[in-house]
Design an enzyme around this catalytic site. Sequence first.
Site, PDB file in Angstrom:
ATOM      1  N   GLN A 151     -11.795   6.858  -4.222  1.00 31.11           N
ATOM      2  CA  GLN A 151     -12.189   7.409  -2.924  1.00 31.11           C
ATOM      3  C   GLN A 151     -13.602   7.999  -3.036  1.00 31.11           C
ATOM      4  O   GLN A 151     -14.310   7.711  -3.982  1.00 31.11           O
ATOM      5  CB  GLN A 151     -11.162   8.443  -2.455  1.00 31.11           C
ATOM      6  CG  GLN A 151      -9.829   7.842  -2.007  1.00 31.11           C
ATOM      7  CD  GLN A 151      -9.926   7.065  -0.701  1.00 31.11           C
ATOM      8  OE1 GLN A 151     -10.930   7.101   0.017  1.00 31.11           O
ATOM      9  NE2 GLN A 151      -8.862   6.335  -0.373  1.00 31.11           N
ATOM     10  N   ASP A 192      -7.410  -7.434   1.818  1.00 35.93           N
ATOM     11  CA  ASP A 192      -6.393  -7.553   2.869  1.00 35.93           C
ATOM     12  C   ASP A 192      -6.981  -6.995   4.142  1.00 35.93           C
ATOM     13  O   ASP A 192      -7.878  -6.143   4.103  1.00 35.93           O
ATOM     14  CB  ASP A 192      -5.128  -6.758   2.513  1.00 35.93           C
ATOM     15  CG  ASP A 192      -5.295  -5.278   2.834  1.00 35.93           C
ATOM     16  OD1 ASP A 192      -4.805  -4.839   3.894  1.00 35.93           O
ATOM     17  OD2 ASP A 192      -5.949  -4.553   2.051  1.00 35.93           O
ATOM     18  N   GLY A 235      -1.038   5.883   2.498  1.00 38.73           N
ATOM     19  CA  GLY A 235      -2.142   6.831   2.677  1.00 38.73           C
ATOM     20  C   GLY A 235      -2.980   6.531   3.906  1.00 38.73           C
ATOM     21  O   GLY A 235      -3.345   7.433   4.661  1.00 38.73           O
ATOM     22  N   TYR A 236      -3.260   5.252   4.128  1.00 38.57           N
ATOM     23  CA  TYR A 236      -4.089   4.879   5.283  1.00 38.57           C
ATOM     24  C   TYR A 236      -3.348   5.142   6.590  1.00 38.57           C
ATOM     25  O   TYR A 236      -3.932   5.623   7.563  1.00 38.57           O
ATOM     26  CB  TYR A 236      -4.498   3.405   5.199  1.00 38.57           C
ATOM     27  CG  TYR A 236      -5.324   2.975   6.387  1.00 38.57           C
ATOM     28  CD1 TYR A 236      -6.693   3.245   6.439  1.00 38.57           C
ATOM     29  CD2 TYR A 236      -4.742   2.336   7.481  1.00 38.57           C
ATOM     30  CE1 TYR A 236      -7.456   2.881   7.535  1.00 38.57           C
ATOM     31  CE2 TYR A 236      -5.494   1.970   8.580  1.00 38.57           C
ATOM     32  CZ  TYR A 236      -6.851   2.244   8.601  1.00 38.57           C
ATOM     33  OH  TYR A 236      -7.594   1.888   9.697  1.00 38.57           O
ATOM     34  N   HIS A 257      -4.060 -20.391  12.640  1.00 34.24           N
ATOM     35  CA  HIS A 257      -5.440 -20.863  12.433  1.00 34.24           C
ATOM     36  C   HIS A 257      -6.255 -19.837  11.650  1.00 34.24           C
ATOM     37  O   HIS A 257      -6.906 -20.172  10.648  1.00 34.24           O
ATOM     38  CB  HIS A 257      -6.146 -21.149  13.761  1.00 34.24           C
ATOM     39  CG  HIS A 257      -7.631 -21.209  13.582  1.00 34.24           C
ATOM     40  ND1 HIS A 257      -8.266 -22.324  13.080  1.00 34.24           N
ATOM     41  CD2 HIS A 257      -8.594 -20.252  13.728  1.00 34.24           C
ATOM     42  CE1 HIS A 257      -9.563 -22.059  12.942  1.00 34.24           C
ATOM     43  NE2 HIS A 257      -9.784 -20.813  13.332  1.00 34.24           N
ATOM     44  N   GLY A 297     -10.780   3.812   1.423  1.00 31.06           N
ATOM     45  CA  GLY A 297     -11.623   4.659   2.254  1.00 31.06           C
ATOM     46  C   GLY A 297     -12.859   3.986   2.812  1.00 31.06           C
ATOM     47  O   GLY A 297     -13.769   4.661   3.295  1.00 31.06           O
ATOM     48  N   ASP A 308       0.862  -1.180   0.000  1.00 30.95           N
ATOM     49  CA  ASP A 308       0.000   0.000   0.000  1.00 30.95           C
ATOM     50  C   ASP A 308       0.900   1.232   0.000  1.00 30.95           C
ATOM     51  O   ASP A 308       2.115   1.128   0.155  1.00 30.95           O
ATOM     52  CB  ASP A 308      -0.978  -0.018   1.171  1.00 30.95           C
ATOM     53  CG  ASP A 308      -0.297   0.041   2.528  1.00 30.95           C
ATOM     54  OD1 ASP A 308       0.905   0.340   2.575  1.00 30.95           O
ATOM     55  OD2 ASP A 308      -0.963  -0.211   3.536  1.00 30.95           O
TER      56      ASP A 308
END
EC number: 2.4.2.29
Length: 376
Positions: free
Chosen positions: A194, A271, A95-96, A340, A221, A92
């Site tokens: 976005q 993800d 940005g997040y 698991h 977003g 990525d």
Amino acid sequence: MKFEIKSKDPLTKARAGTITTDHGTIETPIFMPVGTVASVKGVHQRELKNDINPDIILGNTYHLYLRPQTTILEKAGGLHKFMNWDRNILTDSGGYQVYSLSANRKIKEEGVKFKSHIDGSYHVFTPENVMEIQRTIGADIIMAFDECTPYPCDFKYAKRSMHMTHRWLERCLQHLKKVPVKYGYEQTFFPIVQGSTYKELRKQSAEYIAGVGAEGNAIGGLSVGEPAEEMYAMTEVVTEILPEDKPRYLMGVGTPINILENIALGVDMFDCVMPTRNARNGMLFTAYGTINIKNKKWEDDFSPIDEMGITFVDTDYSKAYLRHLFTVNELLGKQIATIHNLGFYLWLVREARKHILAGDFESWKNKMVKQMDRRL
């Protein structure tokens, strides 16, 4: 990169496909375990490859930029060699993470100035240097630099932010042309839609992103606090517009139920830190619901962790033993739970793929959603 749709579900927008890169084939739908700092927390690469067996994992530009830093990664020959992972990696753009540093960052047209969560030092991310950082990290799929808006977010801010993300995208694209790949294999660039939870903005952004003609596209977003129904509504708006012949990646999603519902809306890639983070807190995901292994009810339950036996830990250890490990704060407990959960997530998307290929995805999905929506 090559994307090929193998089958479409007749009753939903779900599709089964393959993404082929220089590091191998990714069967979609796919869940990508998150390896934030060049490590999927608590899991050896051997276990990751042999037992969990994902075709692709995710790395994080922000964290890798800060530690070990790009100079080390370049000396190592890129992230694949640094962490001894010969399959696909997606990074990525940071940005997040910048969004999550809301108290310690300033966003301007030029880019984002932020304060490191490690030592308080100041850094700047721009569309240009984030492309350079991702070239140096060397992932197979790299993301545009964007602004992830919070939830809730007022319309004016969401609109302004979306347009800035689009302008940043153009800068990313222009700069990528000037910065060649470093390690002899192709990198594929995904732009990001976005628009917060506003259908009008999501539609505008999806149309803009579709017009770029990238080899794959992402939806950002979402999963930032909005109700699941809003997430699904926004995803549906976007997948109606994004090109059908390109993979669609929904960033940061989500619960097992979220994943199945979004597969039904035409998403191919996911993800999330949830399977690993929740595992470290004692929550196990199963096909029949979630287990809080810390609960006293498991104290003398000597049945296997999960009789489905998706990974070796499921049948090697009992619920009582795993609860004991959490009670005494033994690291092995967190490792077992992580293996698991990741094994279950990968099993889930592979089962989804099987049912898409078989043509009965919708009925299977509806059954699974009911089964999984309970606490054991």
